[in-house]
Design an enzyme around this catalytic site. Sequence first.
Site, PDB file in Angstrom:
ATOM      1  CG  ASP A 349      18.772  25.388   1.396  1.00 18.23           C
ATOM      2  OD1 ASP A 349      19.752  26.105   1.665  1.00 18.23           O
ATOM      3  OD2 ASP A 349      17.808  25.769   0.699  1.00 18.23           O
ATOM      4  CD  GLU A 378      20.783  27.765   5.300  1.00 16.21           C
ATOM      5  OE1 GLU A 378      21.505  28.767   5.106  1.00 16.21           O
ATOM      6  OE2 GLU A 378      19.910  27.413   4.490  1.00 16.21           O
TER       7      GLU A 378
END
Length: 653
Positions: A349, A378
């Site tokens: 994340d 990400e």
Amino acid sequence: MAVQREPDGPIVYGDPEVIGGLAIGSAAFDEAFAYEGNDLGCTYSGERSVFKLWAPTASEALLLLYRSWTGEPDEVVSMERGERGVWSAAVERDLNGRFYTYRVRLGEQWNEAPDPYARAVGVNGDRSAILDLRDTDPEGWSKEKPPFSGEAVDAIIYEAHVRDLTIHPNSGVRQQGKFAGLSESGTRGPHEIPTGLDHIAALGVTHVQLLPVFDYSTESVDETRLDTPQYNWGYDPKTYNVPEGSYATDPYDPATRIRELKQLVQTLHSRGLRVVLDVVFNHVYDGYRASLAKLVPGYYLRRKPDGSLSDGSGCGNDTASERIMMRRFLVDSVAYWAEEYGIDGFRFDLMGLHDVKTMQTVRERLDQIDPTILVIGEGWDLETELPHEERAAQHNAARLPRIGQFNDSLRDAAKGSIFAPDGRGFVSGQPGLEEAVRTGVAGAIHYDDERQGFAEEPGQTVQFVECHDNHTLWDKLTLSAPDASEDELRSMHRLATAIVLTSQGTSFLHAGQEFLRTKNGCGNSYNQPDEVNRLDWERAYKYRDDVLYVIELIALRREHPAFRLRSAAEIRDHLRFEQAPDGCVAYTLRGHAGGDRAKLLYVLYHARRGGATELELPGIGSWSVRFGGEHVRGLEGTRLTAEGIGLIVLTAD
Ligand code: CA
């Protein structure tokens, strides 16, 4: 996400705390105190348990033992300070079933916290638990994995939230919302359609990616109140090395959540599915209350020059992965999940908040365990207290080999920007996006002077048009193309998914995308009720033709290695963009690309509404329809007539 609050009582946060003249978090501090041992936490055996805590700024440390997850400690053991600020205590008897916390003295202040390295906890993660991990192995425990090449481009990832998959009353699952529910085979929903695990296994995907399953904050889901409606995605980490209790059938018994998650991993493996965990190391649930922050205040979190906490995550407390002990905590945690639970991949994340070296270290460590383990993240470039050139984001892909990054450019080109709900994309008729689609299709590599993405190699690109964030694809299309009929919207939806599954790179789908998942227009459902988030199996039945379409697309991708070229060089050699009018993207994959048995593939994304489109095919073979025949109005020699929004694939030998 995590709510940042001031502490109730005085929690020492001193900035900058200085010990022996060394500022906490400075390079000199790391040099003096960074600890290399791999024995932090509780090391259990039937005869003795050894506890080790890294807390160099503490002047005293105590181990508190409890009989239960609640109540006062029944034993307090003084810990001894050893080298590099590591405190230790050994208890020479069997502590199986007991709970513990640490208490450290920082100046005049005492802070108590559970063990950040704990591998088991009581309810809500408020106390660490002591157990024999071998007792948590499910029956027939095996970490044998389904075969996978290890090439990221061969992965087709299906992202799902444990609870969403089975919580609908129509799921036909017994243990709804639990790890155990997703482990159930043979479940049937409305009209006897397969649900849960059976549904996923029928799709042909290779990996199931679970939204956070580590223990997350009590403020998001209180494990003592599971009979009241609560919901959260779980991006607010509390105990990193322990599963979340609300997905267990008994959150009070420390072994249950561990056993049931292992059982789920084993079951998914037995059905041919590998398992990716979504890990959230970029922030903690609360920068004041988290164990790491209480035990070594000022070390694990980044601060701005004015002393306030760095906030690139939007959650108020970016972790400082560039500091040795934070990096080591992160890398050790990932390795632990891979080894103890048999996890096959990790999705980071907000990876762009981490530093490049940390992600390189993750990749190296996992390669030592099993090089087929996937690492994706990400790679957004966010404003955090870390130099731009050190962020593990898209602009640093060259230094992050074999780490995949989500391709937001193709996502937005295909369906329209996520920041403008009514903005259209290529599939919904926005002109001028063809080049952006082409760049994405080529795997976001440096294809030529006009088409350059962020990636060095296609395995660094994760292609998607829908994930848990933002509007679902269906909702986005509904909002941005209000004039389209339901049939047209379905065609647009299918084409967007088809672009993902025919593009070079790793394919990524969101659970329910295959049956036009809707959250009824909700653009951020992280804490919304089940009614918004759950998969509705009646809808899966209603749109069963769309499910079948996605199954066929997945089969197409798996059957044709031309869609899964392993290197940028191969893509440049074998993929050629062909002439096509506006609203179309056409390309060929030539020369048995990737060892494909088809010598030639011609791929057309036809996004033009209304009448038929005439296309000239390359005169290098005799073309026949492989996929999307419903859009082929005519095919004669090098003349293709396409009609309706959709994907056409032709082959020639
Ligand atoms: Ca929890």
